[in-house]
Design a protein around this motif. Sequence first.
Motif, PDB file in Angstrom:
ATOM      1  N   VAL A  75       0.903  -1.192   0.067  1.00 33.72           N
ATOM      2  CA  VAL A  75       0.051   0.002  -0.082  1.00 33.72           C
ATOM      3  C   VAL A  75       1.051   1.274   0.160  1.00 33.72           C
ATOM      4  O   VAL A  75       1.892   1.446   0.783  1.00 33.72           O
ATOM      5  N   TYR A  76       0.779   2.093  -0.993  1.00 28.24           N
ATOM      6  CA  TYR A  76       1.493   3.429  -0.810  1.00 28.24           C
ATOM      7  C   TYR A  76       0.768   4.687  -1.262  1.00 28.24           C
ATOM      8  O   TYR A  76      -0.349   4.477  -1.975  1.00 28.24           O
ATOM      9  N   PHE A  77       1.244   5.389  -0.645  1.00 25.56           N
ATOM     10  CA  PHE A  77       0.419   6.851  -0.732  1.00 25.56           C
ATOM     11  C   PHE A  77       1.397   8.079  -1.299  1.00 25.56           C
ATOM     12  O   PHE A  77       2.608   8.001  -0.983  1.00 25.56           O
ATOM     13  N   THR A  78       0.851   8.813  -2.336  1.00 22.59           N
ATOM     14  CA  THR A  78       2.032  10.003  -2.752  1.00 22.59           C
ATOM     15  C   THR A  78       1.162  11.135  -2.755  1.00 22.59           C
ATOM     16  O   THR A  78      -0.189  10.941  -3.304  1.00 22.59           O
ATOM     17  N   ASN A  79       1.561  12.213  -2.334  1.00 22.81           N
ATOM     18  CA  ASN A  79       0.733  13.519  -2.503  1.00 22.81           C
ATOM     19  C   ASN A  79       1.298  14.255  -3.720  1.00 22.81           C
ATOM     20  O   ASN A  79       2.204  13.977  -4.273  1.00 22.81           O
ATOM     21  N   PRO A  80       0.670  15.631  -3.948  1.00 25.19           N
ATOM     22  CA  PRO A  80       1.003  16.142  -5.121  1.00 25.19           C
ATOM     23  C   PRO A  80       2.620  16.710  -5.313  1.00 25.19           C
ATOM     24  O   PRO A  80       3.130  16.947  -4.207  1.00 25.19           O
ATOM     25  N   GLY A  81       3.157  16.983  -6.159  1.00 20.69           N
ATOM     26  CA  GLY A  81       4.428  17.576  -6.503  1.00 20.69           C
ATOM     27  C   GLY A  81       5.523  16.588  -6.680  1.00 20.69           C
ATOM     28  O   GLY A  81       6.713  17.135  -7.203  1.00 20.69           O
ATOM     29  N   HIS A  82       5.578  15.521  -6.133  1.00 18.60           N
ATOM     30  CA  HIS A  82       6.839  14.842  -6.341  1.00 18.60           C
ATOM     31  C   HIS A  82       7.259  14.369  -7.554  1.00 18.60           C
ATOM     32  O   HIS A  82       6.262  14.169  -8.422  1.00 18.60           O
ATOM     33  N   VAL A  83       8.472  14.079  -8.006  1.00 19.17           N
ATOM     34  CA  VAL A  83       8.671  13.234  -9.040  1.00 19.17           C
ATOM     35  C   VAL A  83       8.688  11.895  -8.987  1.00 19.17           C
ATOM     36  O   VAL A  83       9.253  11.145  -8.141  1.00 19.17           O
ATOM     37  N   LYS A  84       7.754  11.447  -9.871  1.00 18.42           N
ATOM     38  CA  LYS A  84       7.496   9.915  -9.814  1.00 18.42           C
ATOM     39  C   LYS A  84       7.738   9.240 -11.034  1.00 18.42           C
ATOM     40  O   LYS A  84       7.757   9.717 -12.270  1.00 18.42           O
TER      41      LYS A  84
END
Length: 306
Positions: A75-84
């Motif tokens: 399970v993983y969560f990411t929020n706006p703005g990061h380079v993915k």
Amino acid sequence: MAIPTYDSLSSFAASVGHAAEDQAGVSVRRFEQLHPKPMVSPSFRTGYFSLVLIESGRGRYWLDGTEHATKPYTVYFTNPGHVKAFAIDEPVRGWILTFTERFLKAYSHADVFGTLPFLLAESAPPFYADADTYRALASLAEQIAREVERPSSVQHPLVAALLVALLLRFREAFWDDYDPRDEGNRASGIVQAFHRELEARVRALVGGDATFAPSLTDLADALALHPNYLATVIKAKTGQTVGTWTSRKLVAEAQGMLAGSRAPVKQVAHRLGFSELTAFSRFFKRETGQTPTAFRRAHASYPGGC
């Protein structure tokens, strides 16, 4: 080459040759439908939040240059703005949920970040769930997917309520025991910028180039952020409020001036933005347990004492 930013799942899916729809800022899709084959994505940024549930399959994803492995029950969560970026090594089954701040605030409540502070915290590593936890999260994702596909007069509030329930379950299962401060050198750029700006503002105050101590609004404006956003990020990342950080810095400056100079206490108060000596004395005693005069007697370092 500039890294593209996508403000919706549909715009990102189109960039890699797939189709996906967003409704009012929220999308719930089966992973295997959106990305059915092994692949490696280009690097990208998003203007939305993502919560990914991996039921089976294996792959990798990169967040700000750090590689993480995905496996069953990841399970993983990411929020706006990061380079993915991500890679699918073995076909993956699971869920991809995306949503925007606007959707949550429009259809849930304005202080949703207070309830779910991890939404604005520093990025987190993947979490590996047990089967029961995974099934609980996946069940909520499935309910959200059904409501997204079922138009009704209460669709958006109902979807938002289910989404908040899912995020609360995520917080309970993983985030309440995870301290983003443990991430060491992966310091938030916002936190670093905040500390630099706060230091510069207090230096200007002490140097006579400013009249008042910096407020939350002043600091947020300098960083081009909404005050509520800055407050939430700082609290989530450091465990202290913007006001606490500001007070600590003002106290440190006051202690230095009281111990290292003969300047009258009233002058010290004025240099730190206090128009009234009584207000400064109350502030100083609240923060240190001593009056300014008592502190000076105990700590004066210049010849002749106080």
